[in-house]
Design an enzyme around this catalytic site. Structure first.
Site, mmCIF file in Angstrom:
data_model
loop_
_atom_site.group_PDB
_atom_site.id
_atom_site.type_symbol
_atom_site.label_atom_id
_atom_site.label_comp_id
_atom_site.label_asym_id
_atom_site.label_seq_id
_atom_site.Cartn_x
_atom_site.Cartn_y
_atom_site.Cartn_z
ATOM 1 N N ASP A 128 0.945 -1.111 0.108
ATOM 2 C CA ASP A 128 -0.039 0.020 -0.177
ATOM 3 C C ASP A 128 0.748 1.035 0.239
ATOM 4 O O ASP A 128 1.533 1.755 1.374
ATOM 5 C CB ASP A 128 -0.518 -0.348 1.138
ATOM 6 C CG ASP A 128 -1.924 1.345 1.105
ATOM 7 O OD1 ASP A 128 -1.763 1.954 0.383
ATOM 8 O OD2 ASP A 128 -2.704 0.921 2.265
ATOM 9 N N ASP A 139 -0.765 8.010 -7.199
ATOM 10 C CA ASP A 139 -1.068 7.636 -6.540
ATOM 11 C C ASP A 139 -0.484 6.207 -7.232
ATOM 12 O O ASP A 139 -1.902 6.354 -7.664
ATOM 13 C CB ASP A 139 -1.937 7.623 -5.407
ATOM 14 C CG ASP A 139 -2.344 6.074 -4.956
ATOM 15 O OD1 ASP A 139 -1.478 5.554 -4.149
ATOM 16 O OD2 ASP A 139 -3.238 6.061 -4.793
#
Length: 449
Positions: A114, A326
């Site tokens: 993540d 991201d």
């Protein structure tokens, strides 16, 4: 599209690649030459989630539905304790997975990788409250290199949300909560983490800070155990490797439409330097939450029309640091004040009648069964870096007959965030330098790396 705005206030519309990367690392190897690992998309034939019966458009439709489950990603939740580590978790149907080993002798773990969180944690015995996991739980008593850290240690002090436990308050307990109400509670410890590279045999990385979770819950998949944090915080894998990789990592994501067994690449150290013809760089803007990588988007161009971002973004008090980059978010979520003019400019460049998105998520779609459909040239103008986006990735096929613009508007509600997603980053070599505080971009055919 009022329903879209209400959806965006509930979720960041952030679906993710699911990748399994086999990496191995040694401090000496990284210092001398860096290393690279493979990134496998969740819908690749190499992925454990691959379903050969699905069509490409069915996979896209599922990806959009998965995005709804990524609740309040990157958005702090007022109901969570301010003393708890605030990070974000990817939903159980759309995550990166990293295959690594922990302990001595090494036990193989498959965890969610993540980029929006920091702590490396896994489910451990004894488990007072664990979510269902396919593989056996890690037993720290069987690892000769496992050691709990004390409350007075620098490791314990480096993570928010820690407290003392044990009869003499000698053990450091951690508690992390995520924007979608997922959580992990357990013991902070150090142990040997073993990763494997594309160029060498596995090498152990000793004394890595990990969380041994004894009480965990939320939107986790049974195929994985916990999180491998790749954010910018002190205890993330990237930060723990900082001195040996010189603060550098990069990736090159292949387009969703790529066929065959080609994989994306994740690079560390000297392998991660992005330079040469066509390379541009933009500053990373420091914010209160050091986990995320904030950039400044000044404008966006469609063909020859440049749309300026003139107002402060909802993501901050000023226009600086108004968008997060991201690799785990599929769509690009633009500031709400920029999006209407952007969509209008795209419409003006396409001589087709718009249609509805069958999933109800995307706002600009066209009927087209041809694989030759191409959107207009789009350029994202970051401070000091103009990034040309591939026309093959700015639109995605959501149905056999429908293609849609892979951009949406952020909500007008306070706390909403803008995100530069991974579809827009496809076929671009993206390099992070956390020492120089820059992100670099270079147009690249990622299938040939």
């Amino acid at each position: 599209m009022a329903s879209l705005h209400s959806l965006l206030s509930f979720a960041a519309l952030a679906t993710t690649f699911s990748v399994v990367f086999l990496c191995s690392f040694s401090l000496i190897e990284a210092s001398n030459g860096g290393f690279s690992v493979d990134l496998i998309h969740r819908d690749s034939p190499n992925s454990p989630f691959y379903d050969p019966s699905e069509t490409p458009s069915q996979r896209i439709a599922k990806a959009l539905r998965r995005s709804i489950n990524r609740v309040n990603h990157f958005k702090p939740t007022s109901s969570l304790s301010t003393n708890a580590a605030q990070a974000d978790i990817i939903s159980n149907q759309g995550e990166y997975l990293v295959k690594y080993s922990v302990g001595t002798p090494p036990v193989q773990i498959l965890g969610i990788a993540d980029t929006g969180s920091d702590l490396i944690w896994l489910q451990c015995k004894p488990c007072n409250g664990c979510y269902k996991q396919t593989a056996p739980l890690f037993d720290p008593t069987r690892s000769s290199t496992y050691k709990e850290v004390s409350c007075s240690s620098s490791q314990c002090q480096s993570l928010k949300g820690t407290s003392c436990s044990g009869s003499d308050d000698s053990s450091c307990s951690y508690s992390v909560s995520y924007g979608d109400q997922s959580f992990s509670n357990g013991d902070l410890a150090v142990d040997t983490l073993t990763l494997g590279s594309t160029t060498s045999r596995p090498v152990p990385l000793p004394k890595t800070i990990i969380g041994c979770g004894h009480n965990n819950g939320g939107t986790f998949n049974a195929n994985g155990s916990g999180i491998v944090g790749l954010g910018g915080g002190a205890v993330s894998l990237v930060s723990q490797l900082d001195s040996s990789i010189d603060g550098k990592f990069s990736y090159c994501l292949i387009p969703l439409t790529s066929q065959g067994d080609t994989t994306s690449k994740l690079n560390f150290g000297s392998n991660a330097v992005v330079s040469g013809s066509g390379a541009v760089s933009t500053p990373i803007v420091p914010k209160d939450i050091d986990t995320f990588y904030y950039l400044t988007l000044e404008a966006i161009s469609v063909g020859g029309k440049r749309i300026e971002l003139t107002k402060p973004s909802q993501s901050g008090d000023s226009a600086e640091g108004n968008i997060i980059i991201d690799s785990g978010t599929t769509l690009t979520i633009l500031p709400s004040e920029l999006y209407p003019d952007f969509e209008s400019a795209v419409k003006a460049e396409i001589d087709l009648a718009p249609t509805e998105d069958p999933s109800g998520v995307l706002s600009l779609c066209y009927e087209s069964s041809s694989d030759d459909f191409k959107g207009p040239n789009i350029t994202a103008h970051f401070t000091g870096a103009d990034v040309n986006l591939s026309s093959s990735t700015t639109f995605i096929r959501v149905d056999e007959q429908v293609v849609c613009l892979a951009f949406v508007a952020a909500s007008d509600e306070p706390g909403s965030i803008s995100i530069f997603g991974n579809l827009a980053q496809a076929n671009v070599l993206v390099g992070y330098d956390v020492v120089k505080k820059t992100v670099s971009f270079k147009p690249t055919d990622c299938t040939k790396l």
